[in-house]
Design an enzyme around this catalytic site. Structure first.
Site, mmCIF file in Angstrom:
data_model
loop_
_atom_site.group_PDB
_atom_site.id
_atom_site.type_symbol
_atom_site.label_atom_id
_atom_site.label_comp_id
_atom_site.label_asym_id
_atom_site.label_seq_id
_atom_site.Cartn_x
_atom_site.Cartn_y
_atom_site.Cartn_z
ATOM 1 N N PHE A 69 0.773 -1.229 -0.176
ATOM 2 C CA PHE A 69 0.024 -0.043 0.019
ATOM 3 C C PHE A 69 0.872 1.368 0.252
ATOM 4 O O PHE A 69 0.883 2.112 0.832
ATOM 5 C CB PHE A 69 -0.914 0.055 1.242
ATOM 6 C CG PHE A 69 -1.824 -1.357 1.269
ATOM 7 C CD1 PHE A 69 -2.986 -1.504 0.689
ATOM 8 C CD2 PHE A 69 -1.500 -2.352 2.205
ATOM 9 C CE1 PHE A 69 -3.713 -2.542 0.899
ATOM 10 C CE2 PHE A 69 -2.076 -3.483 2.379
ATOM 11 C CZ PHE A 69 -3.387 -3.558 1.953
ATOM 12 N N ASP A 122 0.899 -1.092 -4.922
ATOM 13 C CA ASP A 122 -0.394 -0.389 -4.565
ATOM 14 C C ASP A 122 -1.227 -0.784 -5.808
ATOM 15 O O ASP A 122 -0.866 -1.075 -6.975
ATOM 16 C CB ASP A 122 -0.323 1.196 -4.868
ATOM 17 C CG ASP A 122 -1.196 2.047 -4.049
ATOM 18 O OD1 ASP A 122 -0.865 2.197 -2.914
ATOM 19 O OD2 ASP A 122 -2.213 2.284 -4.631
ATOM 20 N N SER A 123 -2.476 -0.487 -5.541
ATOM 21 C CA SER A 123 -3.425 -0.780 -6.782
ATOM 22 C C SER A 123 -3.822 0.377 -7.720
ATOM 23 O O SER A 123 -4.532 0.080 -8.859
ATOM 24 C CB SER A 123 -4.819 -1.570 -6.208
ATOM 25 O OG SER A 123 -5.482 -0.462 -5.265
ATOM 26 N N ASN A 161 -3.239 -5.923 -6.741
ATOM 27 C CA ASN A 161 -4.103 -6.144 -5.526
ATOM 28 C C ASN A 161 -3.041 -6.779 -4.328
ATOM 29 O O ASN A 161 -2.668 -7.750 -4.304
ATOM 30 C CB ASN A 161 -5.305 -7.050 -5.471
ATOM 31 C CG ASN A 161 -6.395 -7.327 -4.326
ATOM 32 O OD1 ASN A 161 -5.512 -7.430 -3.281
ATOM 33 N ND2 ASN A 161 -7.498 -7.041 -4.424
ATOM 34 N N ALA A 162 -3.087 -6.088 -3.291
ATOM 35 C CA ALA A 162 -2.099 -6.290 -2.233
ATOM 36 C C ALA A 162 -2.351 -7.757 -1.463
ATOM 37 O O ALA A 162 -1.516 -8.676 -1.477
ATOM 38 C CB ALA A 162 -2.099 -5.396 -0.966
ATOM 39 N N ASP A 178 0.518 -0.447 5.136
ATOM 40 C CA ASP A 178 0.211 0.818 5.427
ATOM 41 C C ASP A 178 -1.463 0.816 4.588
ATOM 42 O O ASP A 178 -1.659 1.465 3.943
ATOM 43 C CB ASP A 178 0.988 1.961 5.273
ATOM 44 C CG ASP A 178 0.125 3.120 5.596
ATOM 45 O OD1 ASP A 178 -0.970 3.278 6.384
ATOM 46 O OD2 ASP A 178 0.535 4.235 5.122
ATOM 47 N N CYS A 201 -4.941 3.212 10.232
ATOM 48 C CA CYS A 201 -5.678 4.696 10.053
ATOM 49 C C CYS A 201 -6.962 4.737 10.712
ATOM 50 O O CYS A 201 -7.560 5.606 10.445
ATOM 51 C CB CYS A 201 -5.200 5.478 8.893
ATOM 52 S SG CYS A 201 -5.825 4.670 7.576
HETATM 53 N N1 SAH Z 1 1.606 4.313 2.801
HETATM 54 C C1 SAH Z 1 1.186 5.346 2.040
HETATM 55 C C2 SAH Z 1 -0.179 5.654 2.261
HETATM 56 C C3 SAH Z 1 -1.097 4.502 1.937
HETATM 57 S S1 SAH Z 1 -2.689 4.960 1.648
HETATM 58 C C4 SAH Z 1 1.902 6.672 2.114
HETATM 59 O O1 SAH Z 1 2.460 6.703 3.328
HETATM 60 O O2 SAH Z 1 1.926 7.688 1.559
HETATM 61 C C5 SAH Z 1 -3.388 3.571 1.154
HETATM 62 C C6 SAH Z 1 -3.335 3.043 -0.235
HETATM 63 O O3 SAH Z 1 -3.666 1.598 -0.398
HETATM 64 C C7 SAH Z 1 -3.727 3.786 -1.393
HETATM 65 O O4 SAH Z 1 -2.583 4.281 -2.267
HETATM 66 C C8 SAH Z 1 -4.698 2.982 -2.090
HETATM 67 O O5 SAH Z 1 -4.543 3.059 -3.566
HETATM 68 C C9 SAH Z 1 -3.913 1.511 -1.822
HETATM 69 N N2 SAH Z 1 -5.064 0.447 -1.801
HETATM 70 C C10 SAH Z 1 -6.150 0.189 -1.679
HETATM 71 N N3 SAH Z 1 -6.794 -0.841 -1.514
HETATM 72 C C11 SAH Z 1 -5.765 -1.669 -2.123
HETATM 73 C C12 SAH Z 1 -5.555 -3.089 -2.462
HETATM 74 N N4 SAH Z 1 -6.431 -3.999 -2.367
HETATM 75 N N5 SAH Z 1 -4.305 -3.538 -2.953
HETATM 76 C C13 SAH Z 1 -3.223 -2.589 -3.009
HETATM 77 N N6 SAH Z 1 -3.253 -1.292 -2.825
HETATM 78 C C14 SAH Z 1 -4.636 -0.839 -2.368
#
Ligand code: SAH
Length: 396
Positions: free
Chosen positions: A232, A253-254, A279-280, A300, A340
């Site tokens: 993420f 990230d997605s 997708n994570a 995160d 968060c």
């Molecule tokens: N770590 C980042 C903030 C993350 S916010 C920083 O410090 O700037 C959460 C992120 O998760 C977003 O960028 C969103 O696009 C991503 N996200 C949401 N669902 C997801 C999934 N299933 N797989 C991968 N990424 C995802």
């Protein structure tokens, strides 16, 4: 609101004993269900809040639509609202001058935590980006006062407003577009802990970056080593901080637009990072199946619990993620695990991690239990102001 009406003309709101107890405990909100009687109150008015007998708690902002009907702004009567706003802004700026280090991007005003409920202002180097979340703060006089004060004190090249259409709908405010309010600059670069980032005022999530993680990036970089995975990763906040300490960094990230900015950020810093759009949950499964191991993993995710009702499902989601990450860490590895979600308390988050460690047959030594950066202040008597958890642990 507000031109400030003469004190005797300020509408009164009478609250229940339960509402009164909440205010006496130092909280600043009163829910609609705790309101006993109101004069005829226009949306976004300044009001005097009293108990059943008419004893005053001070002055508040009134919302005609939110479940949070009352947000206190002063224990005193307010005779000049514009002057109060100016004072609050000066205090918010002065607080940051004392505690913000190694960055030209930080939150200048954080709503209730700065006694300016419904107002959020972020600074990205020479651009100020703000969001309005309540009826009272949307009034023209408030906007003008806040913008002129901030411009005088911080001298930005431009000021822009980021609109969240959902919030305006909830507060029954007329629709409005994001836009430039002052100046014409809409893009810049900013620095956190010596790492540079691109900023485009009208792109990205939140007001652009996750400034609340700034101090956690630096903390994570202190322990990170070897092969690192930032899950993420958004625009690369953690990944780029880890890049100077790790032999290899992968960010997942997605969101393709987020990864495009992440890649530009890597170039800006002269760093090589591998970015993967996926997708994570699926990617972690694939990595586990192919026995892919790492020395440092950052998790995160977006808020899994948006409301109290989501809590159990959210904890299951966090556990699944953390369990997978723990199984993929080499002995002596570092886990950086964040949430968060305000509704997930620090205690339940730590319990979830303990349970994941047990299931993964790993031992976790807590290195640091952290929260949001200090420019996103936590008011001890207003628990809702604390939302971010960031746990750093040594895994064997
Ligand atoms: N770590 C980042 C903030 C993350 S916010 C920083 O410090 O700037 C959460 C992120 O998760 C977003 O960028 C969103 O696009 C991503 N996200 C949401 N669902 C997801 C999934 N299933 N797989 C991968 N990424 C995802």
């Amino acid at each position: 609101m507000p031109p400030t009406p003469a004190q005797s003309n300020i509408p009164k709101v009478k609250i229940s004993p339960r509402g009164a107890t909440r205010l006496k405990s130092g909280h600043v909100w009163v829910y609609r269900s705790d309101i006993l009687s109101t004069d005829d109150i226009p949306a976004g008015s300044l009001v005097t809040v009293t108990d059943q007998r008419g004893k005053s708690f001070g002055t508040a902002l009134y919302s005609s639509s939110s479940q949070i009907a009352i947000r206190m702004i002063s224990h005193e009567p307010v005779s000049d609202f514009a002057a109060l706003l100016s004072r609050r802004i000066s205090e918010a700026v002065a607080y940051r001058e004392g505690i913000v280090r190694d960055t030209n991007a930080y939150r200048v005003i954080f709503s209730e935590a700065d006694f300016l409920p419904g107002f959020i202002v972020d600074r990205y180097n020479d651009i100020l980006s703000f969001q309005i979340l309540t009826q009272a703060m949307d009034a023209n006089l408030v906007r003008e006062t806040v913008i002129s004060q901030l411009t005088e004190q911080l001298k930005p090249a431009s000021v822009i407003e980021r609109v969240d259409p959902r919030v305006r709908e909830l507060e029954t405010l007329l629709p409005r577009h994001s836009g430039l309010l002052q100046g014409d600059k809409t893009a810049t670069t900013f620095t956190m802990n010596g790492v540079q980032f691109h900023f485009d005022a009208f792109e990205g999530q939140k007001t652009g970056a996750f400034l609340d993680q700034r101090e956690n990036y630096a903390a994570a970089a202190q322990y990170a080593h070897g092969e690192a995975l930032d899950v993420f990763c958004y625009q690369g906040g953690f990944a780029l901080h880890l890049a100077s300490k790790c032999s290899q960094v992968t960010g997942v990230d997605s969101s393709r637009p987020a990864l495009e900015v992440a890649d530009q950020n890597a170039a800006l810093n002269g760093r090589e990072v591998e970015w993967i759009e996926a997708n994570a949950f699926d990617l972690l499964k694939d990595y586990a199946a192919s026995n892919h191991l790492f020395d440092t993993i950052v998790l995160d995710p977006p808020a899994f619990a948006k409301t109290k009702r989501d809590l159990d499902a959210a904890l299951r989601g966090y556990k699944e993620l953390n369990l997978r990450a723990l199984k993929m860490l080499r002995s002596g590895g570092i886990l950086v695990s964040c949430s968060c979600s305000y509704h997930v308390s620090e205690v339940s988050f730590l319990e979830m991690l303990a349970s994941a460690a047990l299931d993964a047959h790993r031992t976790l030594r807590l290195l640091e239990v952290r929260g949001q950066a200090k420019d996103h202040p936590v008011l001890l008597n207003v628990p809702e102001t604390a939302y971010l958890k960031c746990i750093l642990a040594y895994v064997t």
